[in-house]
Design a protein around this motif. Structure first.
Motif, PDB file in Angstrom:
ATOM      1  N   SER A 190      68.250 138.499  65.694  1.00 24.60           N
ATOM      2  CA  SER A 190      69.092 139.586  65.193  1.00 24.60           C
ATOM      3  C   SER A 190      68.397 140.378  64.095  1.00 24.60           C
ATOM      4  O   SER A 190      68.637 141.585  63.941  1.00 24.60           O
ATOM      5  N   GLN A 191      67.544 139.727  63.296  1.00 27.17           N
ATOM      6  CA  GLN A 191      66.838 140.456  62.237  1.00 27.17           C
ATOM      7  C   GLN A 191      65.917 141.531  62.820  1.00 27.17           C
ATOM      8  O   GLN A 191      65.799 142.627  62.254  1.00 27.17           O
ATOM      9  N   GLN A 194      68.119 144.352  63.736  1.00 27.71           N
ATOM     10  CA  GLN A 194      68.623 145.061  62.562  1.00 27.71           C
ATOM     11  C   GLN A 194      67.579 146.010  61.982  1.00 27.71           C
ATOM     12  O   GLN A 194      67.891 147.140  61.590  1.00 27.71           O
ATOM     13  N   ARG A 195      66.331 145.559  61.916  1.00 28.65           N
ATOM     14  CA  ARG A 195      65.276 146.430  61.407  1.00 28.65           C
ATOM     15  C   ARG A 195      65.089 147.647  62.313  1.00 28.65           C
ATOM     16  O   ARG A 195      64.915 148.778  61.843  1.00 28.65           O
ATOM     17  N   GLY A 197      67.353 148.887  64.376  1.00 29.41           N
ATOM     18  CA  GLY A 197      68.556 149.710  64.304  1.00 29.41           C
ATOM     19  C   GLY A 197      68.626 150.548  63.037  1.00 29.41           C
ATOM     20  O   GLY A 197      69.248 151.620  63.034  1.00 29.41           O
ATOM     21  N   GLY A 198      67.964 150.092  61.963  1.00 35.61           N
ATOM     22  CA  GLY A 198      68.003 150.852  60.723  1.00 35.61           C
ATOM     23  C   GLY A 198      67.085 152.064  60.724  1.00 35.61           C
ATOM     24  O   GLY A 198      67.205 152.936  59.841  1.00 35.61           O
ATOM     25  N   ALA A 221      71.403 138.588  68.443  1.00 33.03           N
ATOM     26  CA  ALA A 221      70.656 139.831  68.629  1.00 33.03           C
ATOM     27  C   ALA A 221      71.338 140.711  69.664  1.00 33.03           C
ATOM     28  O   ALA A 221      71.460 141.934  69.482  1.00 33.03           O
ATOM     29  N   TYR A 224      74.458 142.291  68.078  1.00 38.23           N
ATOM     30  CA  TYR A 224      74.138 143.419  67.199  1.00 38.23           C
ATOM     31  C   TYR A 224      73.722 144.632  68.022  1.00 38.23           C
ATOM     32  O   TYR A 224      74.109 145.773  67.712  1.00 38.23           O
ATOM     33  N   CYS A 228      75.308 148.495  67.976  1.00 40.13           N
ATOM     34  CA  CYS A 228      74.529 149.672  67.584  1.00 40.13           C
ATOM     35  C   CYS A 228      74.070 150.504  68.776  1.00 40.13           C
ATOM     36  O   CYS A 228      73.291 151.455  68.590  1.00 40.13           O
TER      37      CYS A 228
END
Length: 261
Positions: A190-191, A194-195, A197-198, A221, A224, A228
């Motif tokens: 998931s990290q 997230q990176r 997606g940012g 993941a 998330y 997104c």
């Protein structure tokens, strides 16, 4: 004394004429004539196929004539005969080479290659797992080009802020792809999502965001990514896309794949 001289002249003349030598000479001439006819006929038949052999046969004929004339006419006549024999040999070869091929035959060089009517072999599947990360990015970009994307660029590297491939989809949307070339058994967490997606929307202004990996995604993941609106393409989906068994990932979630004009 006079009688003795006449006897010596008669004896000398008699000694100059030898029946056996004369017969042997005529036999040699007949043999050479027969051999010459055989050589010429063989040369005419095979000069087109074997010009070197034809030249050699003609030269042998000339050598026989030369040997005979050396005994009969001297060196000058032998030289002239040898030159004539060589010229005749080349004329025989040129005439044979200029003769058109027989009807119904085709020179080997002009024959068309055999046509293979067997079914064309299918391309072997691409092994994305053995590629290094840079080759993997190029391979994904190649799939985008193949399926109609425009302005495809590989931009991955230091400071790429999560974008490895950018392009414009066939229906005009900005596509941003991140490539994760993981070894078998590794999963995208998931990290990582997230990176990506940012930056994919805020920085790269993506209208379609896709993450492609040779591994798998963890459940967090995938959760998330669904929140997104990021398309996750694992190894199975990548192979299906590569082999044409599945639609490109930028069409994921659509009920019907748009028609590409």
């Amino acid at each position: 004394m006079g009688i003795q001289v006449r006897r010596s002249v008669r004896e000398g003349r008699g000694a100059g004429f030898d029946v056996r030598r004369t017969a042997l000479g005529f036999a040699l001439i007949a043999l050479l004539l027969c051999g010459a006819g055989l050589v010429v006929r063989t040369g005419l038949e095979s000069a087109g196929r074997h010009p070197v052999a034809a030249v050699a046969s003609a030269v042998l004929l000339g050598a026989g004539v030369l040997a005979l004339l050396r005994r009969r006419r001297g060196r000058r006549a032998a030289a002239r005969a040898a030159a004539a024999a060589v010229d005749t040999a080349y004329e025989v070869v040129d005439a044979a080479l200029a003769e058109p091929p027989a009807a119904g035959t085709t020179p080997a060089a002009a024959q068309a290659p055999p046509v293979d009517h067997a079914a064309p072999e299918q391309a072997l599947p691409v092994d994305y797992e053995v590629m290094d990360p840079y080759d993997f990015e190029e391979a994904v970009a190649g799939l985008c080009r193949r399926d109609g994307c425009l302005d495809v660029e590989v931009v991955g590297g230091a400071g790429d802020l999560g974008a490895d491939v950018v392009a414009t989809t066939p229906d005009g949307r900005r596509l941003v792809v991140q490539c994760k070339r993981y070894t078998s058994g590794n999963k995208v967490g998931s990290q990582d999502l997230q990176r990506f997606g940012g930056t994919c929307y805020a920085v790269h202004e993506a209208e379609v965001a896709v993450m492609v990996t040779t591994g798998e995604f963890t459940e967090p993941a995938l959760d998330y990514a669904a929140q997104c609106d990021i398309v996750c393409t694992g190894l199975d989906e990548l192979i299906a896309w590569s082999e044409g068994a599945a639609a490109p990932p930028w069409y994921a979630g659509t009920a019907v794949r748009p028609t590409e004009g």
